[in-house]
Design a protein around this motif. Sequence first.
Motif, PDB file in Angstrom:
ATOM      1  N   UNK A   1       0.879  -1.169   0.000  1.00  0.00           N
ATOM      2  CA  UNK A   1       0.000   0.000   0.000  1.00  0.00           C
ATOM      3  C   UNK A   1       0.911   1.212   0.000  1.00  0.00           C
ATOM      4  N   UNK A   2       0.716   2.107  -0.954  1.00  0.00           N
ATOM      5  CA  UNK A   2       1.590   3.262  -1.086  1.00  0.00           C
ATOM      6  C   UNK A   2       0.939   4.501  -0.486  1.00  0.00           C
ATOM      7  N   UNK A   3       1.669   5.142   0.428  1.00  0.00           N
ATOM      8  CA  UNK A   3       1.314   6.455   0.955  1.00  0.00           C
ATOM      9  C   UNK A   3       2.375   7.428   0.454  1.00  0.00           C
ATOM     10  N   UNK A   4       1.972   8.628   0.092  1.00  0.00           N
ATOM     11  CA  UNK A   4       2.927   9.616  -0.401  1.00  0.00           C
ATOM     12  C   UNK A   4       2.707  10.939   0.324  1.00  0.00           C
ATOM     13  N   UNK A   5       3.759  11.731   0.416  1.00  0.00           N
ATOM     14  CA  UNK A   5       3.654  13.037   1.066  1.00  0.00           C
ATOM     15  C   UNK A   5       4.467  14.063   0.293  1.00  0.00           C
ATOM     16  N   UNK A   6       4.010  15.292   0.364  1.00  0.00           N
ATOM     17  CA  UNK A   6       4.743  16.367  -0.310  1.00  0.00           C
ATOM     18  C   UNK A   6       4.423  17.702   0.336  1.00  0.00           C
ATOM     19  N   UNK A   7       5.374  18.632   0.243  1.00  0.00           N
ATOM     20  CA  UNK A   7       5.118  20.002   0.677  1.00  0.00           C
ATOM     21  C   UNK A   7       4.871  20.916  -0.533  1.00  0.00           C
ATOM     22  N   UNK A   8       4.843  20.304  -1.723  1.00  0.00           N
ATOM     23  CA  UNK A   8       4.651  21.070  -2.947  1.00  0.00           C
ATOM     24  C   UNK A   8       3.198  20.971  -3.411  1.00  0.00           C
ATOM     25  N   UNK A   9       2.789  21.962  -4.206  1.00  0.00           N
ATOM     26  CA  UNK A   9       1.492  21.924  -4.861  1.00  0.00           C
ATOM     27  C   UNK A   9       1.657  21.103  -6.132  1.00  0.00           C
ATOM     28  N   UNK A  10       1.248  19.844  -6.097  1.00  0.00           N
ATOM     29  CA  UNK A  10       1.515  18.951  -7.218  1.00  0.00           C
ATOM     30  C   UNK A  10       0.754  19.349  -8.478  1.00  0.00           C
ATOM     31  N   UNK A  11      -0.385  19.995  -8.324  1.00  0.00           N
ATOM     32  CA  UNK A  11      -1.111  20.452  -9.517  1.00  0.00           C
ATOM     33  C   UNK A  11      -0.309  21.525 -10.253  1.00  0.00           C
ATOM     34  N   UNK A  12       0.340  22.402  -9.505  1.00  0.00           N
ATOM     35  CA  UNK A  12       1.219  23.396 -10.124  1.00  0.00           C
ATOM     36  C   UNK A  12       2.439  22.729 -10.751  1.00  0.00           C
ATOM     37  N   UNK A  13       2.968  21.689 -10.076  1.00  0.00           N
ATOM     38  CA  UNK A  13       4.108  20.960 -10.613  1.00  0.00           C
ATOM     39  C   UNK A  13       3.737  20.239 -11.909  1.00  0.00           C
ATOM     40  N   UNK A  14       2.491  19.781 -12.002  1.00  0.00           N
ATOM     41  CA  UNK A  14       2.020  19.142 -13.241  1.00  0.00           C
ATOM     42  C   UNK A  14       2.011  20.161 -14.382  1.00  0.00           C
ATOM     43  N   UNK A  15       1.516  21.355 -14.100  1.00  0.00           N
ATOM     44  CA  UNK A  15       1.475  22.414 -15.120  1.00  0.00           C
ATOM     45  C   UNK A  15       2.873  22.792 -15.583  1.00  0.00           C
ATOM     46  N   UNK A  16       3.844  22.720 -14.682  1.00  0.00           N
ATOM     47  CA  UNK A  16       5.238  23.059 -15.028  1.00  0.00           C
ATOM     48  C   UNK A  16       5.939  21.903 -15.739  1.00  0.00           C
ATOM     49  N   UNK A  17       5.293  20.727 -15.771  1.00  0.00           N
ATOM     50  CA  UNK A  17       5.918  19.570 -16.394  1.00  0.00           C
ATOM     51  C   UNK A  17       6.853  18.811 -15.486  1.00  0.00           C
TER      52      UNK A  17
END
Length: 385
Positions: free
Chosen positions: A274-290
Amino acid sequence: MSKILVVDDEKSIRDALSDILIEEGYEVLTGEDGEDGWSKLQDEKIDLVLCDIKMPKMDGMELLGKVSEEGLDIPFVMISAHGTIDTAVDATKKGAYDFIQKPPDLNRILLTVRNALESSKLTTETKVLRKKVSKGFEIIGESKGIAEVKETIEKVAPTEARVLIHGENGTGKELVARWLHEKSTRSKAPLVEVNCAAIPSELIESELFGHEKGSFTSAHKQRIGKFEQAHGGTLFLDEIGDMSLSAQAKVLRALQDKKINRVGGDKSISVDVRVLAATNKNLKQEIEKGNFREDLYHRLSVMVITVPPLRERKEDITLLSEHFLEQVATEYGTAKKELEGGAIDQLQKYDWTGNIRELRNVIERLVIMSQDTIKVGDVKKYVET
């Protein structure tokens, strides 16, 4: 000194077992039937029971079942002259440590007793350790934001849903991941953590998926990756926003296929994690940046838990400070220091850009530098602003 209860309706057996156990340094009590044995178990702290099966009033299987129903964690060694494989299997299913036929071989009895007591001791130590570890990783707070996080954990943890944990550095994302694992059906299996930001991009794939000997210059031997290490348990990918795109592609494939390939290997290896992930970044913005794959984002974010920063839950500072004061006192082996009311008020005035981690460091600094009671002046002097 371990205390052993011998329950048997034959006085000769009780006496023989008592004599040999006392010679070995054990304290021994006896019961002449199941009811007598149950009475002893209620009155005394017993470490091990040697129990006959066929007895009047209450037989050994009934006594074993009653102890199990009451939740008493006491190892039982069953002894019987009428033993069959079915009887032994039934006793084991009901929680017996071992089954010995009469007449008992005294050497085997002693070996079984030693092993049972050692096993019970290890089990108890493990439970105590787990409680200490769990207490050390509590999620402290009663604010609305933290209450919502705790409620979500309770609902999501027993499922197999992947969870994306979002929050600033120091808010306690790893605690959320730990509690999701501890409250899951996988809690007895490993929780394997990977800090994606701390591993160079050229090594992350080897770290996650392992490698075969000779697959690259420094691969002097085969290595098992984190996915395989977490098989049957939980894999926590911390700071996943810092993972390279090539590694993201392989993680996506692993989640889709539930299989991985070690670097340099062509054999597919099935993994159940089971995978849990964490981030302090806005991943939607990171998606837009590629910088982040949208398909991986949707795979990981079946559930999203946002951990609020400390500045949005200042009402929790009192509870957190008390928790850290106890924690530091335990670590230092000293008496717990007190925070006067004004000092708490002063702590609540700061923005805490480093969140919980910063508060923990400040409390430790105040414990070191202050007298028995931490005052307003201490806070003003030793808190960096």
